[in-house]
Write a protein that holds these residues in place. Structure first.
Motif, mmCIF file in Angstrom:
data_model
loop_
_atom_site.group_PDB
_atom_site.id
_atom_site.type_symbol
_atom_site.label_atom_id
_atom_site.label_comp_id
_atom_site.label_asym_id
_atom_site.label_seq_id
_atom_site.Cartn_x
_atom_site.Cartn_y
_atom_site.Cartn_z
ATOM 1 N N THR A 36 -3.500 4.495 -7.409
ATOM 2 C CA THR A 36 -4.681 4.198 -6.611
ATOM 3 C C THR A 36 -5.068 2.747 -6.844
ATOM 4 O O THR A 36 -5.332 2.347 -7.993
ATOM 5 C CB THR A 36 -5.855 5.127 -6.998
ATOM 6 N N LEU A 37 -5.093 1.981 -5.785
ATOM 7 C CA LEU A 37 -5.474 0.575 -5.908
ATOM 8 C C LEU A 37 -6.945 0.479 -6.311
ATOM 9 O O LEU A 37 -7.798 1.093 -5.681
ATOM 10 C CB LEU A 37 -5.239 -0.160 -4.590
ATOM 11 N N PRO A 38 -7.251 -0.283 -7.355
ATOM 12 C CA PRO A 38 -8.640 -0.404 -7.799
ATOM 13 C C PRO A 38 -9.435 -1.344 -6.896
ATOM 14 O O PRO A 38 -8.871 -2.157 -6.170
ATOM 15 C CB PRO A 38 -8.504 -1.012 -9.197
ATOM 16 N N THR A 39 -10.732 -1.223 -6.966
ATOM 17 C CA THR A 39 -11.615 -2.152 -6.268
ATOM 18 C C THR A 39 -12.152 -3.116 -7.310
ATOM 19 O O THR A 39 -12.885 -2.710 -8.210
ATOM 20 C CB THR A 39 -12.775 -1.404 -5.587
ATOM 21 N N GLN A 56 -7.666 -2.686 1.420
ATOM 22 C CA GLN A 56 -7.412 -2.228 0.052
ATOM 23 C C GLN A 56 -6.804 -3.318 -0.812
ATOM 24 O O GLN A 56 -7.209 -3.496 -1.967
ATOM 25 C CB GLN A 56 -6.502 -1.008 0.062
ATOM 26 N N GLN A 110 0.838 -1.204 0.000
ATOM 27 C CA GLN A 110 0.000 0.000 0.000
ATOM 28 C C GLN A 110 0.878 1.261 0.000
ATOM 29 O O GLN A 110 0.613 2.209 -0.749
ATOM 30 C CB GLN A 110 -0.933 0.021 1.200
ATOM 31 N N ALA A 160 -8.562 -5.136 -3.974
ATOM 32 C CA ALA A 160 -7.887 -5.015 -5.272
ATOM 33 C C ALA A 160 -7.539 -6.383 -5.846
ATOM 34 O O ALA A 160 -7.053 -6.475 -6.975
ATOM 35 C CB ALA A 160 -6.625 -4.165 -5.129
ATOM 36 N N LEU A 187 -1.744 -5.157 -12.098
ATOM 37 C CA LEU A 187 -2.640 -4.000 -11.975
ATOM 38 C C LEU A 187 -1.960 -2.725 -12.479
ATOM 39 O O LEU A 187 -2.598 -1.899 -13.142
ATOM 40 C CB LEU A 187 -3.088 -3.805 -10.521
#
Length: 131
Positions: free
Chosen positions: A65-68, A91, A56, A95, A127
């Motif tokens: 920004t870590l996606p959902t 998070q 993180q 992700a 990612l």
């Protein structure tokens, strides 16, 4: 290339340690922190919650920004995840980077195996390349 460093920010890391430059870079960029009282504990294994925080912090350091990609999972042992790591675990789980273990446990104090660490890095880099 990492810049040469004069010394260590941590009392338990020798100035001639082969990893000093990398550690100092990660520390100066807010990716890793010590274990308290000026120590880093370089030979201790990394726990699963620490791994989540490191990834993180790296994502934040590079502005990613870590996606959902999946719903939040409430792990059966979520009450054992330290406050400082709760957001990172959430998070990374959402992700799709770091998942639980059998029995819907996160096992925050458990150490990350080399296989788990490799999986986390692979998912994270994937990612990054998709965005």
């Amino acid at each position: 290339m990492l810049a040469c460093v004069e010394g260590s920010s941590f009392s338990d890391v020798q100035k001639d340690a082969y990893y000093l430059g990398y550690l100092e870079w990660a520390y100066k960029n807010g990716i890793v922190k010590g274990t308290g009282k000026g120590n880093f504990a370089p030979n201790q294994p990394v726990t699963r919650k620490q791994l989540a925080v490191i990834i993180q912090n790296y994502a934040q350091a590079i502005g990613f920004t870590l996606p959902t990609v999946q719903r939040k999972n409430i792990f059966a042992d979520s009450n054992k995840i330290s406050a400082y790591a709760k957001d990172a675990v959430k998070q990374l789980q959402m992700a799709g980077i770091l998942n639980g273990r059998n029995g819907n446990l996160f096992d925050p104090q458990g150490t990350a195996t080399r296989a788990e660490f490799s999986s986390v890095l692979c998912h994270f880099v994937k990612l990054l390349s998709e965005n």
